[in-house]
Design a protein around this motif. Structure first.
Motif, PDB file in Angstrom:
ATOM      1  N   UNK A  51       0.842  -1.195   0.000  1.00 26.76           N
ATOM      2  CA  UNK A  51       0.000   0.000   0.000  1.00 26.76           C
ATOM      3  C   UNK A  51       0.877   1.244   0.000  1.00 26.76           C
ATOM      4  N   UNK A  52       0.542   2.183  -0.883  1.00 26.79           N
ATOM      5  CA  UNK A  52       1.227   3.474  -0.980  1.00 26.79           C
ATOM      6  C   UNK A  52       0.305   4.529  -0.383  1.00 26.79           C
ATOM      7  N   UNK A  53       0.772   5.247   0.639  1.00 31.44           N
ATOM      8  CA  UNK A  53       0.006   6.329   1.247  1.00 31.44           C
ATOM      9  C   UNK A  53       0.591   7.651   0.780  1.00 31.44           C
ATOM     10  N   UNK A  54      -0.278   8.613   0.467  1.00 34.92           N
ATOM     11  CA  UNK A  54       0.191   9.919   0.011  1.00 34.92           C
ATOM     12  C   UNK A  54      -0.796  10.986   0.471  1.00 34.92           C
ATOM     13  N   UNK A  55      -0.256  12.152   0.856  1.00 32.47           N
ATOM     14  CA  UNK A  55      -1.087  13.301   1.196  1.00 32.47           C
ATOM     15  C   UNK A  55      -1.388  14.059  -0.086  1.00 32.47           C
ATOM     16  N   UNK A  56      -2.620  14.566  -0.179  1.00 32.71           N
ATOM     17  CA  UNK A  56      -3.057  15.297  -1.366  1.00 32.71           C
ATOM     18  C   UNK A  56      -3.516  16.685  -0.947  1.00 32.71           C
ATOM     19  N   UNK A  57      -3.083  17.707  -1.683  1.00 28.29           N
ATOM     20  CA  UNK A  57      -3.558  19.072  -1.437  1.00 28.29           C
ATOM     21  C   UNK A  57      -4.262  19.563  -2.699  1.00 28.29           C
ATOM     22  N   UNK A  83       5.633  15.537  -5.203  1.00 26.71           N
ATOM     23  CA  UNK A  83       6.850  16.128  -4.676  1.00 26.71           C
ATOM     24  C   UNK A  83       7.065  15.634  -3.259  1.00 26.71           C
ATOM     25  N   UNK A  84       8.218  15.943  -2.685  1.00 32.04           N
ATOM     26  CA  UNK A  84       8.542  15.539  -1.325  1.00 32.04           C
ATOM     27  C   UNK A  84       8.372  16.731  -0.396  1.00 32.04           C
ATOM     28  N   UNK A  85       7.499  16.590   0.595  1.00 31.52           N
ATOM     29  CA  UNK A  85       7.301  17.609   1.618  1.00 31.52           C
ATOM     30  C   UNK A  85       8.292  17.303   2.742  1.00 31.52           C
ATOM     31  N   UNK A  86       9.151  18.269   3.082  1.00 32.35           N
ATOM     32  CA  UNK A  86      10.188  18.063   4.107  1.00 32.35           C
ATOM     33  C   UNK A  86      10.031  19.067   5.244  1.00 32.35           C
ATOM     34  N   UNK A  87      10.410  18.655   6.449  1.00 27.40           N
ATOM     35  CA  UNK A  87      10.365  19.539   7.606  1.00 27.40           C
ATOM     36  C   UNK A  87      11.342  19.024   8.655  1.00 27.40           C
ATOM     37  N   UNK A  88      11.679  19.899   9.613  1.00 25.11           N
ATOM     38  CA  UNK A  88      12.548  19.533  10.726  1.00 25.11           C
ATOM     39  C   UNK A  88      11.684  19.183  11.926  1.00 25.11           C
ATOM     40  N   UNK A  91      13.079  14.556  15.956  1.00 22.49           N
ATOM     41  CA  UNK A  91      13.797  13.361  15.532  1.00 22.49           C
ATOM     42  C   UNK A  91      14.742  13.632  14.359  1.00 22.49           C
ATOM     43  N   UNK A  92      14.813  14.862  13.899  1.00 24.35           N
ATOM     44  CA  UNK A  92      15.670  15.213  12.769  1.00 24.35           C
ATOM     45  C   UNK A  92      14.845  15.582  11.541  1.00 24.35           C
ATOM     46  N   UNK A  93      15.489  15.594  10.404  1.00 23.42           N
ATOM     47  CA  UNK A  93      14.830  15.949   9.142  1.00 23.42           C
ATOM     48  C   UNK A  93      13.852  14.844   8.752  1.00 23.42           C
ATOM     49  N   UNK A  94      12.613  15.200   8.434  1.00 22.93           N
ATOM     50  CA  UNK A  94      11.573  14.245   8.053  1.00 22.93           C
ATOM     51  C   UNK A  94      11.048  14.624   6.676  1.00 22.93           C
ATOM     52  N   UNK A  95      10.445  13.658   5.980  1.00 18.65           N
ATOM     53  CA  UNK A  95       9.841  13.936   4.681  1.00 18.65           C
ATOM     54  C   UNK A  95       8.750  12.912   4.382  1.00 18.65           C
ATOM     55  N   UNK A  96       7.872  13.275   3.453  1.00 16.32           N
ATOM     56  CA  UNK A  96       6.825  12.364   3.006  1.00 16.32           C
ATOM     57  C   UNK A  96       6.379  12.806   1.622  1.00 16.32           C
ATOM     58  N   UNK A  97       5.844  11.869   0.832  1.00 14.67           N
ATOM     59  CA  UNK A  97       5.366  12.244  -0.501  1.00 14.67           C
ATOM     60  C   UNK A  97       4.064  13.032  -0.405  1.00 14.67           C
ATOM     61  N   UNK A  98       3.880  13.935  -1.328  1.00 17.01           N
ATOM     62  CA  UNK A  98       2.655  14.743  -1.371  1.00 17.01           C
ATOM     63  C   UNK A  98       2.318  15.013  -2.832  1.00 17.01           C
ATOM     64  N   UNK A  99       1.025  15.139  -3.122  1.00 13.03           N
ATOM     65  CA  UNK A  99       0.566  15.462  -4.471  1.00 13.03           C
ATOM     66  C   UNK A  99      -0.176  16.788  -4.426  1.00 13.03           C
ATOM     67  N   UNK A 100       0.229  17.720  -5.279  1.00  8.52           N
ATOM     68  CA  UNK A 100      -0.542  18.942  -5.493  1.00  8.52           C
ATOM     69  C   UNK A 100      -1.476  18.616  -6.651  1.00  8.52           C
ATOM     70  N   UNK A 101      -2.736  18.364  -6.333  1.00  7.19           N
ATOM     71  CA  UNK A 101      -3.691  17.848  -7.314  1.00  7.19           C
ATOM     72  C   UNK A 101      -4.095  18.906  -8.335  1.00  7.19           C
ATOM     73  N   UNK A 102      -4.173  18.479  -9.569  1.00  9.05           N
ATOM     74  CA  UNK A 102      -4.736  19.287 -10.637  1.00  9.05           C
ATOM     75  C   UNK A 102      -6.134  18.772 -10.984  1.00  9.05           C
ATOM     76  N   UNK A 103      -6.345  17.468 -10.757  1.00  9.92           N
ATOM     77  CA  UNK A 103      -7.629  16.827 -11.054  1.00  9.92           C
ATOM     78  C   UNK A 103      -7.920  15.787  -9.983  1.00  9.92           C
ATOM     79  N   UNK A 104      -9.159  15.748  -9.513  1.00 11.57           N
ATOM     80  CA  UNK A 104      -9.606  14.742  -8.559  1.00 11.57           C
ATOM     81  C   UNK A 104     -11.019  14.340  -8.969  1.00 11.57           C
ATOM     82  N   UNK A 105     -11.276  13.050  -8.982  1.00  9.24           N
ATOM     83  CA  UNK A 105     -12.619  12.592  -9.315  1.00  9.24           C
ATOM     84  C   UNK A 105     -12.913  11.252  -8.681  1.00  9.24           C
ATOM     85  N   UNK A 106     -14.195  10.928  -8.569  1.00  8.86           N
ATOM     86  CA  UNK A 106     -14.558   9.610  -8.047  1.00  8.86           C
ATOM     87  C   UNK A 106     -14.176   8.535  -9.061  1.00  8.86           C
TER      88      UNK A 106
END
Length: 176
Positions: A51-57, A83-88, A91-106
């Motif tokens: 399973x691939x989990x990703x945050x969508x904006x 893209x990769x969303x990164x922050x401090x 526990x140190x530098x962290x990151x996770x995948x994120x999608x800036x959506x252009x299209x979303x549909x059922x």
């Protein structure tokens, strides 16, 4: 120029959350999961794999439409820039995948949808007095053509239930 455009098919795993930034821009965020499937020759059946989990904006009108239309558990198709969303953190530098959506549909392979066209502002005619071809009025028989779809603070966004789904899912609230 080097955007990484992706299409991800999966399910929404957190309820879409709409927020308004101090700049006035609206954004809707949710998390989705996409599980690959594989055929198991021993059992002669399809099984879940990874399973691939990703945050969508979703920004602007897309975000408003998503927050009014989709909910946790819905199957969706998302297309946008990965893209990769990164922050401090502590526990140190962290990151996770994120999608800036252009299209979303059922995902209509897994259900049906009741599409309603968003209201669009009518462009003004140019100074010569000739109306712009793009200023076509929405069809007169479209009862939803003048309904706003973006978040309005302090206003009820959902109306009474207008349809029910079969199975163990709850009824789907209608937009006003």
């Amino acid at each position: 120029m080097n955007e990484c455009l992706v299409t991800v098919i999966g399910n929404i795993v957190t309820s879409p959350q709409r927020s308004r930034l101090p700049s006035g821009d609206g954004v809707t965020n949710f998390r989705m999961a996409s599980t690959s499937r594989r055929f198991d020759r021993e059992t002669q059946a399809w099984t879940d794999n990874r399973t691939f989990f990703v945050d969508v904006e979703c920004w602007g009108e897309l975000g408003g439409n998503v927050s009014h239309t989709l909910s946790k558990g819905d199957p969706v198709v998302v297309r946008g820039e990965l893209y990769t969303h990164s922050w401090d953190s502590e526990q140190g530098r962290r990151s996770r995948p994120q999608i800036r959506a252009a299209h979303v549909g059922p995902d209509l392979n897994r259900g049906t949808a009741d599409y309603r066209r968003s209201a669009r502002p009518v462009p003004q005619a140019d100074p010569s007095g000739v109306p712009d071809d793009a200023a076509a009025e929405p069809p007169a028989d479209d009862p939803y053509a003048d309904r706003p779809t973006d978040y309005t603070e302090g206003v009820e966004a959902l109306d009474d239930v207008d349809s029910a789904l079969t199975g163990d899912r709850a009824a789907v609230p209608a937009l006003t």
